[in-house]
Design a protein around this motif. Structure first.
Motif, PDB file in Angstrom:
ATOM      1  N   CYS A  52       3.473   3.811   4.639  1.00 50.19           N
ATOM      2  CA  CYS A  52       3.051   2.668   3.553  1.00 50.19           C
ATOM      3  C   CYS A  52       1.571   3.076   2.649  1.00 50.19           C
ATOM      4  O   CYS A  52       1.767   3.031   1.627  1.00 50.19           O
ATOM      5  CB  CYS A  52       2.468   1.310   4.379  1.00 50.19           C
ATOM      6  SG  CYS A  52       3.708   0.509   4.978  1.00 50.19           S
ATOM      7  N   ASN A 101       0.501   2.356  -2.985  1.00 51.28           N
ATOM      8  CA  ASN A 101       0.491   0.774  -3.201  1.00 51.28           C
ATOM      9  C   ASN A 101      -0.587  -0.114  -2.335  1.00 51.28           C
ATOM     10  O   ASN A 101      -0.176  -0.194  -1.331  1.00 51.28           O
ATOM     11  CB  ASN A 101       1.892   0.262  -3.509  1.00 51.28           C
ATOM     12  CG  ASN A 101       1.997  -1.195  -4.136  1.00 51.28           C
ATOM     13  OD1 ASN A 101       1.074  -2.194  -3.610  1.00 51.28           O
ATOM     14  ND2 ASN A 101       2.654  -1.178  -5.231  1.00 51.28           N
ATOM     15  N   GLU A 126       8.762  -1.995   3.795  1.00 50.55           N
ATOM     16  CA  GLU A 126       8.749  -0.849   4.178  1.00 50.55           C
ATOM     17  C   GLU A 126       9.657   0.379   3.505  1.00 50.55           C
ATOM     18  O   GLU A 126       9.559   1.599   3.392  1.00 50.55           O
ATOM     19  CB  GLU A 126       8.814  -0.435   5.618  1.00 50.55           C
ATOM     20  CG  GLU A 126       7.511  -1.070   6.423  1.00 50.55           C
ATOM     21  CD  GLU A 126       7.753  -0.826   8.017  1.00 50.55           C
ATOM     22  OE1 GLU A 126       7.959   0.204   8.375  1.00 50.55           O
ATOM     23  OE2 GLU A 126       7.580  -2.003   8.584  1.00 50.55           O
ATOM     24  N   ARG A 169       5.526   9.629  -4.749  1.00 50.29           N
ATOM     25  CA  ARG A 169       4.187   9.600  -4.945  1.00 50.29           C
ATOM     26  C   ARG A 169       3.160  10.220  -3.886  1.00 50.29           C
ATOM     27  O   ARG A 169       2.136  10.722  -4.198  1.00 50.29           O
ATOM     28  CB  ARG A 169       3.605   8.242  -4.934  1.00 50.29           C
ATOM     29  CG  ARG A 169       4.243   7.406  -6.325  1.00 50.29           C
ATOM     30  CD  ARG A 169       3.464   5.916  -6.315  1.00 50.29           C
ATOM     31  NE  ARG A 169       4.301   5.032  -7.319  1.00 50.29           N
ATOM     32  CZ  ARG A 169       3.923   3.940  -7.334  1.00 50.29           C
ATOM     33  NH1 ARG A 169       3.063   3.210  -6.215  1.00 50.29           N
ATOM     34  NH2 ARG A 169       4.287   3.073  -8.117  1.00 50.29           N
ATOM     35  N   GLU A 195      10.809  -0.158   0.809  1.00 51.17           N
ATOM     36  CA  GLU A 195      10.241   0.225  -0.891  1.00 51.17           C
ATOM     37  C   GLU A 195       9.057   1.249  -0.669  1.00 51.17           C
ATOM     38  O   GLU A 195       8.949   1.957  -1.464  1.00 51.17           O
ATOM     39  CB  GLU A 195       9.866  -1.213  -1.612  1.00 51.17           C
ATOM     40  CG  GLU A 195       9.332  -0.858  -2.740  1.00 51.17           C
ATOM     41  CD  GLU A 195      10.076  -0.422  -3.854  1.00 51.17           C
ATOM     42  OE1 GLU A 195       9.496  -0.121  -4.961  1.00 51.17           O
ATOM     43  OE2 GLU A 195      11.439  -0.366  -3.712  1.00 51.17           O
ATOM     44  N   CYS A 196       8.467   1.051   0.363  1.00 53.63           N
ATOM     45  CA  CYS A 196       7.256   2.099   0.698  1.00 53.63           C
ATOM     46  C   CYS A 196       7.611   3.457   0.964  1.00 53.63           C
ATOM     47  O   CYS A 196       7.219   4.491   0.171  1.00 53.63           O
ATOM     48  CB  CYS A 196       6.469   1.591   1.895  1.00 53.63           C
ATOM     49  SG  CYS A 196       5.439   0.323   1.575  1.00 53.63           S
ATOM     50  N   ARG A 220      10.493   4.633  -0.591  1.00 53.01           N
ATOM     51  CA  ARG A 220      10.878   4.962  -1.836  1.00 53.01           C
ATOM     52  C   ARG A 220       9.812   5.476  -2.799  1.00 53.01           C
ATOM     53  O   ARG A 220       9.756   6.667  -3.471  1.00 53.01           O
ATOM     54  CB  ARG A 220      11.869   3.859  -2.893  1.00 53.01           C
ATOM     55  CG  ARG A 220      12.232   4.378  -4.044  1.00 53.01           C
ATOM     56  CD  ARG A 220      12.828   3.271  -4.775  1.00 53.01           C
ATOM     57  NE  ARG A 220      11.825   2.123  -5.252  1.00 53.01           N
ATOM     58  CZ  ARG A 220      10.971   2.388  -6.226  1.00 53.01           C
ATOM     59  NH1 ARG A 220      11.412   3.437  -6.934  1.00 53.01           N
ATOM     60  NH2 ARG A 220      10.126   1.509  -6.532  1.00 53.01           N
ATOM     61  N   LEU A 221       8.704   4.882  -2.643  1.00 53.05           N
ATOM     62  CA  LEU A 221       7.707   5.035  -3.345  1.00 53.05           C
ATOM     63  C   LEU A 221       6.829   6.370  -2.777  1.00 53.05           C
ATOM     64  O   LEU A 221       6.412   7.187  -3.654  1.00 53.05           O
ATOM     65  CB  LEU A 221       6.453   3.839  -3.474  1.00 53.05           C
ATOM     66  CG  LEU A 221       6.997   2.507  -4.273  1.00 53.05           C
ATOM     67  CD1 LEU A 221       6.002   1.440  -4.163  1.00 53.05           C
ATOM     68  CD2 LEU A 221       7.036   2.929  -5.906  1.00 53.05           C
ATOM     69  N   ALA A 222       6.869   6.419  -1.568  1.00 59.10           N
ATOM     70  CA  ALA A 222       6.400   7.740  -0.827  1.00 59.10           C
ATOM     71  C   ALA A 222       7.120   8.758  -1.420  1.00 59.10           C
ATOM     72  O   ALA A 222       6.323  10.012  -1.337  1.00 59.10           O
ATOM     73  CB  ALA A 222       6.280   7.421   0.587  1.00 59.10           C
ATOM     74  N   SER A 233       3.042   5.273  -0.013  1.00 59.65           N
ATOM     75  CA  SER A 233       3.550   4.611  -1.136  1.00 59.65           C
ATOM     76  C   SER A 233       2.352   4.625  -2.287  1.00 59.65           C
ATOM     77  O   SER A 233       2.789   4.420  -3.607  1.00 59.65           O
ATOM     78  CB  SER A 233       3.708   3.388  -0.751  1.00 59.65           C
ATOM     79  OG  SER A 233       2.809   2.346  -0.676  1.00 59.65           O
TER      80      SER A 233
END
Length: 242
Positions: free
Chosen positions: A161, A166, A105, A115, A107-108, A110-112, A164
């Motif tokens: 999530c 991903n 989560e 993106r 990492e999600c 960070r990606l969120a 993200s």
């Protein structure tokens, strides 16, 4: 020299039917051709078709209705995983949930931040609004409906999530959803016990919980990963009575 594994006719038929479904050639609700038609199309006997359909029925991909035929079923990965999770989930696995959430989560998040589209942010805000609505109802009743609270909480984190972008992280969250549910139930009961022992009000707990969720939304919108990470870790740490 390694030998090639021979794929059975039943599995070959299953693969062809699944391909028709995943390619949207056969969508949910579509009535699959009769056993004889499928046998002619795939060049196999009816017994092979029947066994393939039985296997797909078991997987929840198709549904056979007596006297009507076989239909493509609307497949729910979440429901499927939730049911099979009960077969292998053990109490000691709850200790692993915290580590899983910190890895996946965070990492999600960070990606969120990198993106997330405006639509993703809107869905996240909607999830927060629902969580806030549930917590407000809890405060008014001066008691906690743990199950409703957890469902709203899970939906909030699920939206992060999804933001993200991903797909594997999303699937990982869905696969772990039942375990996370049990973990959240445990952690909320634990926190409530701490609060009661300290003579604090459950209402204060709910206000703090809502505040943390709101801060996560704001830090994602403001692209402040370090602050968001700090808040997130405080929320998912079992030892922290927010």
């Amino acid at each position: 020299m390694a030998k090639l594994v021979k794929v059975s006719l039943v599995d070959q038929v299953c693969d062809k039917i699944k391909e028709n479904i995943t390619s949207k050639q056969w969508e949910a609700g579509f009535k699959i051709p009769s056993e004889q038609e499928l046998a002619n199309n795939f060049g196999v006997n009816r017994l092979t078709i029947r066994m393939a359909l039985q296997k797909l029925n078991t997987l929840g991909i198709v549904e056979t209705k007596a006297g009507e035929g076989t239909f493509v079923k609307k497949f729910s990965f979440r429901k499927y995983v939730s049911e099979v999770t009960e077969l292998f989930m053990k109490p000691e696995m709850l200790n692993d949930v915290c580590e899983f959430r910190k890895c996946i989560e965070i990492e999600c998040v960070r990606l969120a931040i990198e993106r997330a589209t405006s639509e993703c942010i809107l869905e996240l805000e909607k999830a927060f609004d629902e969580y806030e609505r549930v917590t407000n109802e809890v405060k008014e009743a001066d008691n906690i409906d743990i199950d409703r609270l957890i469902e709203a909480d899970l939906e909030f984190h699920y939206q992060i999530c999804k933001a993200s972008k991903n797909s594997l992280f999303v699937l990982a969250f869905i696969a772990a959803r039942e375990s996370i549910y049990q973990y959240l139930k445990s952690i909320n009961v634990h926190r409530c016990q701490i609060i009661e022992n300290e003579g604090r009000s459950i209402i204060e707990f709910m206000q703090n919980s809502t505040y943390y969720h709101k801060q996560i939304v704001e830090t994602i919108k403001n692209a402040d990963f370090q602050k968001c990470k700090k808040i997130y870790l405080e929320m998912i740490d079992l030892a922290t009575p927010i």
